[in-house]
Scaffold this motif. Structure first.
Motif, PDB file in Angstrom:
ATOM      1  N   SER A  54       8.648  13.904  -6.874  1.00 37.59           N
ATOM      2  CA  SER A  54       8.367  12.569  -6.702  1.00 37.59           C
ATOM      3  C   SER A  54       8.928  11.750  -7.723  1.00 37.59           C
ATOM      4  CB  SER A  54       7.144  12.231  -6.419  1.00 37.59           C
ATOM      5  OG  SER A  54       5.990  12.654  -7.359  1.00 37.59           O
ATOM      6  N   LEU A  80       8.065  11.571   3.751  1.00 34.97           N
ATOM      7  CA  LEU A  80       7.644  11.025   2.470  1.00 34.97           C
ATOM      8  C   LEU A  80       8.942  10.047   2.224  1.00 34.97           C
ATOM      9  CD1 LEU A  80       6.260  13.648   0.096  1.00 34.97           C
ATOM     10  CD2 LEU A  80       5.238  11.641   1.025  1.00 34.97           C
ATOM     11  N   THR A  88       8.662   5.852   2.308  1.00 34.28           N
ATOM     12  CA  THR A  88       9.296   4.872   1.230  1.00 34.28           C
ATOM     13  C   THR A  88      10.352   3.998   1.462  1.00 34.28           C
ATOM     14  OG1 THR A  88       8.897   6.979  -0.242  1.00 34.28           O
ATOM     15  CG2 THR A  88      10.242   5.102  -1.106  1.00 34.28           C
ATOM     16  N   SER A  98       2.655   1.619  -3.338  1.00 38.60           N
ATOM     17  CA  SER A  98       1.897   2.063  -4.291  1.00 38.60           C
ATOM     18  C   SER A  98       1.403   3.242  -4.436  1.00 38.60           C
ATOM     19  CB  SER A  98       0.472   1.138  -4.299  1.00 38.60           C
ATOM     20  OG  SER A  98       0.742  -0.277  -4.161  1.00 38.60           O
ATOM     21  N   VAL A  99       1.253   4.041  -3.313  1.00 43.53           N
ATOM     22  CA  VAL A  99       0.890   5.343  -3.311  1.00 43.53           C
ATOM     23  C   VAL A  99       2.262   6.208  -3.608  1.00 43.53           C
ATOM     24  CG1 VAL A  99       0.531   7.204  -1.580  1.00 43.53           C
ATOM     25  CG2 VAL A  99      -0.796   5.111  -1.234  1.00 43.53           C
ATOM     26  N   ILE A 100       3.308   5.732  -3.454  1.00 39.71           N
ATOM     27  CA  ILE A 100       4.500   6.504  -4.027  1.00 39.71           C
ATOM     28  C   ILE A 100       4.784   6.296  -5.373  1.00 39.71           C
ATOM     29  CG2 ILE A 100       6.904   6.614  -3.802  1.00 39.71           C
ATOM     30  CD1 ILE A 100       5.585   7.571  -1.185  1.00 39.71           C
ATOM     31  N   LEU A 106       1.975   5.752  -7.543  1.00 38.26           N
ATOM     32  CA  LEU A 106       1.118   6.899  -8.080  1.00 38.26           C
ATOM     33  C   LEU A 106       1.680   8.135  -8.029  1.00 38.26           C
ATOM     34  CD1 LEU A 106      -2.056   5.251  -6.854  1.00 38.26           C
ATOM     35  CD2 LEU A 106      -1.070   5.270  -9.139  1.00 38.26           C
ATOM     36  N   LEU A 107       2.284   8.901  -6.821  1.00 37.88           N
ATOM     37  CA  LEU A 107       2.746  10.101  -7.009  1.00 37.88           C
ATOM     38  C   LEU A 107       4.030  10.224  -8.099  1.00 37.88           C
ATOM     39  CD1 LEU A 107       3.264  10.765  -3.106  1.00 37.88           C
ATOM     40  CD2 LEU A 107       1.625  11.820  -4.624  1.00 37.88           C
ATOM     41  N   GLY A 154       0.796  -1.184   0.001  1.00 37.15           N
ATOM     42  CA  GLY A 154      -0.038  -0.024  -0.091  1.00 37.15           C
ATOM     43  C   GLY A 154       0.952   1.313   0.038  1.00 37.15           C
ATOM     44  N   ILE A 155       2.066   1.360   1.063  1.00 32.76           N
ATOM     45  CA  ILE A 155       2.759   2.339   0.907  1.00 32.76           C
ATOM     46  C   ILE A 155       3.466   2.761  -0.396  1.00 32.76           C
ATOM     47  CG2 ILE A 155       4.752   3.351   2.244  1.00 32.76           C
ATOM     48  CD1 ILE A 155       3.886   2.111   4.599  1.00 32.76           C
TER      49      ILE A 155
END
Length: 297
Positions: free
Chosen positions: A70, A247, A251, A19-21, A23-24, A16-17
């Motif tokens: 990012s 952030l 990561t 995947s967010v990174i 996407l950013l 989950g973590i």
């Protein structure tokens, strides 16, 4: 292996973590509400509806710069991991089969690279080849590759003298076929653990170099560069370094969590996890009766 990783709470959290990174990195530059390079007279402003994280010393929107930076940070860490993977794994597997001369030569190269401080040499190479992320990340990837070399070599040695590998050699199979058919399956789990860890290492290196102003030319935004610029104005915005630092930490933490999850589901530990889940599923299945002793078959 993916299902096993997702079966663990730590694995789901790590995916989950990360995947967010990711996407950013993909959508961040397009989602930035302001021009990340655009300046204004509103310098060092606090958070507001127009500027969610305030502005920096040149009046640039901090939130937009975080989103735009990012992609560079993530791509740099992935580049380090992939270069280290290619440079380290192939010689590590072949060193078991290509004779003592090749083995001695690759071992000495690996020992030499381990002894070199990769951050200092990354700075030196960027000074020689030009200030750019690809040059710095290529150097760091090569210097980190001994990790993959030793992991691949150790895993290959564990199966090199097995009966099925010796039978394949006697039958005339090539080294490439044996590596693809028999060795790679044993090497893949520890290599995947090393890859996840190296992504976190690469992210720290990218952030460190950009913090020092190396690899990315200002005013291009990066998370490390934002952290460096924020530290110069702590008396005006003491909260500013918190967001890029969090952030970066998230990561690296997600990468380490993923590495731990892959390690936990690989090999004997992975088989034990599957067996325990099967036993638990049988106990919860009303269609399958449990013996009088209370132990599932």
């Amino acid at each position: 292996m993916v299902r096993r990783v997702l079966a663990l709470p730590a694995g789901r959290l790590a995916v989950g973590i990360l995947s967010v990174i990711v996407l950013l990195a993909i959508l961040g530059p397009t989602l930035a509400p302001h021009d990340p390079l655009g300046t204004s007279a509103l310098t060092l402003a606090g958070p507001s509806w127009e500027h969610w994280l305030g502005t920096d010393y040149l009046g640039r929107d901090v939130f937009s710069r975080l989103l735009a930076g990012s992609r560079t940070s993530v791509l740099g860490s992935v580049e380090v991991a992939l270069i280290a993977l290619v440079v380290g794994v192939v010689p590590g597997i072949l060193s078991v089969y290509f004779g003592q001369v090749f083995e001695w030569f690759t071992l000495r190269i690996a020992d030499t690279l381990i002894a070199l401080p990769f951050l200092i040499y990354a700075v030196a190479v960027t000074a020689l080849l030009g200030n750019g992320i690809p040059q710095a990340m290529f150097t760091v990837g090569v210097l980190v590759s001994p990790l993959f070399y030793r992991v691949a070599r150790a895993s290959t040695l564990a199966v090199a003298r097995s009966q099925y590998v010796e039978a394949a050699l006697i039958s005339g199979a090539s080294i490439g076929w044996i590596a693809r058919r028999h060795v790679w399956g044993k090497v893949l789990p520890p290599v995947a653990v090393a890859l996840a860890q190296t992504i976190g290492i690469g992210f720290v290196v990218v952030s460190s170099l950009s913090f020092l102003g190396i690899g990315v030319q200002p005013p291009a935004p990066t998370w490390g560069g934002l952290l460096a610029s924020d530290l110069g104005y702590l008396s005006y915005q003491p909260w500013a370094p918190a967001v890029p630092a969090l952030l970066i930490m998230a990561t690296v933490w997600g990468s380490n969590l993923l590495a731990d999850a892959i390690r936990d589901v690989s090999g004997e530990a992975g088989r034990a996890l599957l067996n325990s889940r099967r036993v638990r599923a049988r106990r919860l299945d009303p269609a399958e009766p449990i013996p009088a002793g209370g132990v599932a078959p």
